[in-house]
Design a protein around this motif. Structure first.
Motif, PDB file in Angstrom:
ATOM      1  N   PHE A  62       0.845  -1.196   0.000  1.00  0.00           N
ATOM      2  CA  PHE A  62       0.000   0.000   0.000  1.00  0.00           C
ATOM      3  C   PHE A  62       0.881   1.247   0.000  1.00  0.00           C
ATOM      4  O   PHE A  62       1.871   1.316   0.719  1.00  0.00           O
ATOM      5  N   VAL A  63       0.502   2.226  -0.813  1.00  0.00           N
ATOM      6  CA  VAL A  63       1.221   3.491  -0.898  1.00  0.00           C
ATOM      7  C   VAL A  63       0.223   4.614  -0.638  1.00  0.00           C
ATOM      8  O   VAL A  63      -0.874   4.609  -1.191  1.00  0.00           O
ATOM      9  N   ALA A  64       0.598   5.569   0.232  1.00  0.00           N
ATOM     10  CA  ALA A  64      -0.249   6.722   0.520  1.00  0.00           C
ATOM     11  C   ALA A  64       0.575   7.985   0.307  1.00  0.00           C
ATOM     12  O   ALA A  64       1.797   7.970   0.470  1.00  0.00           O
ATOM     13  N   GLY A  65      -0.097   9.068  -0.060  1.00  0.00           N
ATOM     14  CA  GLY A  65       0.643  10.303  -0.263  1.00  0.00           C
ATOM     15  C   GLY A  65      -0.241  11.515  -0.415  1.00  0.00           C
ATOM     16  O   GLY A  65      -1.473  11.422  -0.400  1.00  0.00           O
ATOM     17  N   VAL A  66       0.418  12.660  -0.549  1.00  0.00           N
ATOM     18  CA  VAL A  66      -0.242  13.928  -0.819  1.00  0.00           C
ATOM     19  C   VAL A  66       0.449  14.543  -2.029  1.00  0.00           C
ATOM     20  O   VAL A  66       1.640  14.312  -2.258  1.00  0.00           O
ATOM     21  N   GLU A  67      -0.325  15.297  -2.806  1.00  0.00           N
ATOM     22  CA  GLU A  67       0.238  15.938  -3.996  1.00  0.00           C
ATOM     23  C   GLU A  67      -0.471  17.263  -4.239  1.00  0.00           C
ATOM     24  O   GLU A  67      -1.683  17.367  -4.047  1.00  0.00           O
ATOM     25  N   ALA A  68       0.297  18.239  -4.659  1.00  0.00           N
ATOM     26  CA  ALA A  68      -0.257  19.509  -5.121  1.00  0.00           C
ATOM     27  C   ALA A  68       0.069  19.622  -6.599  1.00  0.00           C
ATOM     28  O   ALA A  68       1.175  19.258  -7.022  1.00  0.00           O
ATOM     29  N   ASN A  69      -0.895  20.062  -7.390  1.00  0.00           N
ATOM     30  CA  ASN A  69      -0.588  20.336  -8.800  1.00  0.00           C
ATOM     31  C   ASN A  69      -1.353  21.556  -9.277  1.00  0.00           C
ATOM     32  O   ASN A  69      -2.356  21.953  -8.701  1.00  0.00           O
ATOM     33  N   TYR A  70      -0.801  22.139 -10.315  1.00  0.00           N
ATOM     34  CA  TYR A  70      -1.327  23.385 -10.862  1.00  0.00           C
ATOM     35  C   TYR A  70      -1.295  23.275 -12.379  1.00  0.00           C
ATOM     36  O   TYR A  70      -0.245  22.996 -12.955  1.00  0.00           O
ATOM     37  N   ASP A  71      -2.442  23.479 -13.008  1.00  0.00           N
ATOM     38  CA  ASP A  71      -2.544  23.420 -14.468  1.00  0.00           C
ATOM     39  C   ASP A  71      -2.914  24.780 -15.033  1.00  0.00           C
ATOM     40  O   ASP A  71      -3.866  25.421 -14.573  1.00  0.00           O
TER      41      ASP A  71
END
Length: 194
Positions: free
Chosen positions: A87-96
């Motif tokens: 299992f992999v967990a994470g947070v991400e921010a992205n901007y388009d």
């Protein structure tokens, strides 16, 4: 008689003494053939998805609802993932950045920002995941908040470089008091792990 017996004995000795020569000569010792060792396997990229990453994405967006339009997007991604085995967990921010004409050119969608939670399954060099996100869309009419959800997959080309794709569905309820707006985006991504 002795002479005859001696001749028979000599003939028998000659016949039986020559038998090994007639059967292929003296035998040689058997030598076990050697087997070459198998080639060493090529190391696959690391299956550990833990750590920080950053990169870029290119995609396409389709907006529907009270306003409609579609067009290309490009953006930046950055995040952190923790690998707990399978299992992999994470947070991400992205901007388009976008330049999508809405309502026949009456307005434009300028950009979309997302803060995402990611949960996925570690398949070794591949990571398959689902995501939910808080989203903010900015248009020539103003900006408003919504949410997004979707699926994606990343593949480790090397220990440091990943490529992937992501499909997201966005919901903006009563966008700027005008009405509901939905948007679907599909992005191809390149990430650099460090």
């Amino acid at each position: 008689m002795k002479l005859m017996t001696a001749k028979v004995a000599a003939a028998a000795l000659a016949v039986f003494g020559a038998a090994p020569a007639l059967a292929g000569g003296p035998t040689e010792a058997y030598v076990e053939p050697t087997v070459a060792p198998a080639p060493a396997p090529v190391a696959a990229p690391s299956a550990d998805w833990s750590g920080f990453y950053a990169g870029g994405q290119l995609g396409y967006g389709d907006v529907g609802g009270v306003v409609e339009g579609s067009g290309f997007t490009s953006g930046l991604i950055a995040g952190y993932r923790a690998d707990f085995g399978q299992f992999v967990a994470g947070v991400e921010a992205n901007y388009d950045w976008t330049d999508i004409d809405l309502a026949g050119g009456a307005a434009t969608l300028d950009n979309v920002a997302r803060l995402k939670l990611i949960g996925g399954y570690d398949l070794g060099p591949a990571l398959v995941y689902g995501t939910v996100a808080a989203a903010r869309a900015e248009s020539s009419l103003g900006s408003d908040d919504g949410y997004a959800y979707g699926v994606g997959m990343d593949y480790a080309v090397t220990d440091r470089v990943t490529v992937g794709a992501e499909l997201l569905e966005h919901k903006f309820d009563n966008y700027l008091g005008v009405g509901d707006v939905d948007a679907t985006t599909f992005n191809t991504r390149v990430g650099f792990r460090f």
